[in-house]
Design a protein around this motif. Structure first.
Motif, PDB file in Angstrom:
ATOM      1  N   SER A  97      25.226 -26.441 -60.376  1.00  0.00           N
ATOM      2  CA  SER A  97      25.090 -25.187 -60.773  1.00  0.00           C
ATOM      3  C   SER A  97      24.016 -24.390 -60.273  1.00  0.00           C
ATOM      4  CB  SER A  97      24.472 -25.380 -62.633  1.00  0.00           C
ATOM      5  OG  SER A  97      24.274 -24.076 -63.063  1.00  0.00           O
ATOM      6  N   GLU A  98      24.719 -23.145 -59.824  1.00  0.00           N
ATOM      7  CA  GLU A  98      23.566 -22.279 -59.094  1.00  0.00           C
ATOM      8  C   GLU A  98      24.098 -20.989 -59.789  1.00  0.00           C
ATOM      9  OE1 GLU A  98      22.852 -20.801 -54.489  1.00  0.00           O
ATOM     10  OE2 GLU A  98      24.047 -22.516 -55.010  1.00  0.00           O
ATOM     11  N   GLU A  99      22.585 -20.214 -59.845  1.00  0.00           N
ATOM     12  CA  GLU A  99      22.649 -18.788 -60.276  1.00  0.00           C
ATOM     13  C   GLU A  99      22.783 -17.833 -58.893  1.00  0.00           C
ATOM     14  OE1 GLU A  99      22.774 -17.000 -63.393  1.00  0.00           O
ATOM     15  OE2 GLU A  99      22.256 -19.236 -64.345  1.00  0.00           O
ATOM     16  N   LEU A 100      23.864 -17.189 -58.807  1.00  0.00           N
ATOM     17  CA  LEU A 100      24.034 -16.496 -57.576  1.00  0.00           C
ATOM     18  C   LEU A 100      23.445 -14.872 -57.898  1.00  0.00           C
ATOM     19  CD1 LEU A 100      27.602 -17.432 -56.324  1.00  0.00           C
ATOM     20  CD2 LEU A 100      25.183 -18.481 -55.633  1.00  0.00           C
ATOM     21  N   ASN A 101      23.325 -14.423 -56.654  1.00  0.00           N
ATOM     22  CA  ASN A 101      22.966 -12.841 -57.081  1.00  0.00           C
ATOM     23  C   ASN A 101      23.934 -11.791 -56.225  1.00  0.00           C
ATOM     24  OD1 ASN A 101      21.269 -10.506 -57.712  1.00  0.00           O
ATOM     25  ND2 ASN A 101      19.822 -10.794 -55.877  1.00  0.00           N
ATOM     26  N   LEU A 102      25.036 -11.815 -56.765  1.00  0.00           N
ATOM     27  CA  LEU A 102      26.070 -11.097 -56.178  1.00  0.00           C
ATOM     28  C   LEU A 102      26.336  -9.703 -56.824  1.00  0.00           C
ATOM     29  CD1 LEU A 102      28.791 -13.950 -55.218  1.00  0.00           C
ATOM     30  CD2 LEU A 102      26.918 -13.034 -53.772  1.00  0.00           C
ATOM     31  N   ASN A 103      27.028  -9.035 -56.270  1.00  0.00           N
ATOM     32  CA  ASN A 103      27.352  -7.656 -56.936  1.00  0.00           C
ATOM     33  C   ASN A 103      28.698  -7.668 -57.784  1.00  0.00           C
ATOM     34  OD1 ASN A 103      28.169  -4.920 -57.667  1.00  0.00           O
ATOM     35  ND2 ASN A 103      27.242  -3.993 -55.936  1.00  0.00           N
ATOM     36  N   HIS A 110      40.023 -11.134 -48.189  1.00  0.00           N
ATOM     37  CA  HIS A 110      39.731 -10.374 -49.282  1.00  0.00           C
ATOM     38  C   HIS A 110      38.098 -10.085 -48.920  1.00  0.00           C
ATOM     39  CE1 HIS A 110      43.296 -11.472 -51.590  1.00  0.00           C
ATOM     40  NE2 HIS A 110      43.219 -12.543 -50.699  1.00  0.00           N
ATOM     41  N   GLY A 111      37.956  -8.959 -48.300  1.00  0.00           N
ATOM     42  CA  GLY A 111      36.702  -8.776 -47.977  1.00  0.00           C
ATOM     43  C   GLY A 111      35.413  -8.678 -49.104  1.00  0.00           C
ATOM     44  N   THR A 171      31.065 -12.677 -49.611  1.00  0.00           N
ATOM     45  CA  THR A 171      29.878 -13.172 -49.826  1.00  0.00           C
ATOM     46  C   THR A 171      30.080 -14.405 -50.867  1.00  0.00           C
ATOM     47  OG1 THR A 171      28.823 -11.000 -49.377  1.00  0.00           O
ATOM     48  CG2 THR A 171      27.551 -12.901 -50.457  1.00  0.00           C
ATOM     49  N   LEU A 172      30.967 -14.298 -51.596  1.00  0.00           N
ATOM     50  CA  LEU A 172      31.176 -15.160 -52.700  1.00  0.00           C
ATOM     51  C   LEU A 172      31.611 -16.808 -52.114  1.00  0.00           C
ATOM     52  CD1 LEU A 172      31.574 -16.617 -55.602  1.00  0.00           C
ATOM     53  CD2 LEU A 172      33.790 -15.329 -55.707  1.00  0.00           C
ATOM     54  N   LEU A 222      30.876 -22.157 -49.951  1.00  0.00           N
ATOM     55  CA  LEU A 222      30.622 -23.238 -49.125  1.00  0.00           C
ATOM     56  C   LEU A 222      29.458 -23.675 -48.747  1.00  0.00           C
ATOM     57  CD1 LEU A 222      33.251 -21.568 -46.264  1.00  0.00           C
ATOM     58  CD2 LEU A 222      33.531 -23.390 -47.697  1.00  0.00           C
ATOM     59  N   ASN A 223      28.476 -22.846 -49.031  1.00  0.00           N
ATOM     60  CA  ASN A 223      27.010 -23.462 -48.749  1.00  0.00           C
ATOM     61  C   ASN A 223      26.832 -24.439 -50.012  1.00  0.00           C
ATOM     62  OD1 ASN A 223      26.703 -22.128 -46.508  1.00  0.00           O
ATOM     63  ND2 ASN A 223      25.585 -20.245 -47.372  1.00  0.00           N
TER      64      ASN A 223
END
Length: 190
Positions: A12-18, A53-54, A58-59, A64-65
């Protein structure tokens, strides 16, 4: 002495994407593509995404990371790639039946939009049928990771979850009358 046997790691990870940009992109797909029906009951599910899918780049990098860190947990020696990726938009009362993802080392979901009561992700223990019969919740002092036949994870906006592709799971109905739940699911393999 107590030893844990056959543990199942959940990443589980909180991301900071728009999420606004990703939401707009997902809704645009919904307006141009027919729904696929796999495990979904109601709702809209895109066909597997191919090509560029530009707005999701970032997602994809984040997935992958995270997959690299997650596979190190269970010592999987091969690098993984995203094999399939699709968008889910669940309106009120839409849900997904129990299923797994065969031929997938890791599966996962990213919550683009999630609100209160928008439908938990439910994981089922591989022996859940026997456990529910032999160890019913009414006979347990406290439900925990040793006796739980199912485990519920509420959706949280901008959260990424990874789990083994063989793990049975379902999605409870979205009970939020005013808000759709938007998620992006995916499978990784060698």
């Amino acid at each position: 002495m107590i030893e844990d046997l056959f543990s199942v790691p959940l990443y589980s990870e909180e991301l900071n994407l728009n999420t606004d940009i990703i939401t707009e992109y997902c809704l645009g797909m919904k307006n141009t593509l027919n729904t696929s029906t796999v495990s979904n009951v109601g709702g809209w599910q895109s066909p597997p995404l191919t090509g560029e899918h530009g707005p999701l780049n970032t997602l994809l990098i984040s997935i992958l990371n995270a997959a690299q860190r997650y596979r190190d947990t269970f010592q999987y020696k091969h690098p993984l790639i995203i094999h399939t990726l699709w968008v889910n938009i669940n309106r009120e009362k839409d849900y997904n039946l129990e299923h797994n993802h065969p031929n997938s080392v890791i599966s996962g979901v990213y919550y683009v939009k999630a609100h209160k009561n928008s439908g938990d992700l439910v994981f089922s223990h591989p022996a859940s049928i026997s456990m529910e019969y032999d160890w019913p919740e009414k006979n347990l002092k406290k439900y925990n990771r040793y006796n739980g036949a199912i485990w519920r994870i509420p959706p949280i906006e901008n959260k990424l979850l990874l789990f083994p592709g063989w793990l049975l799971h379902s999605v409870r109905p979205n009970l939020n009358k005013n808000q759709d739940r938007i998620s992006i699911s995916f499978n990784l393999t060698i």
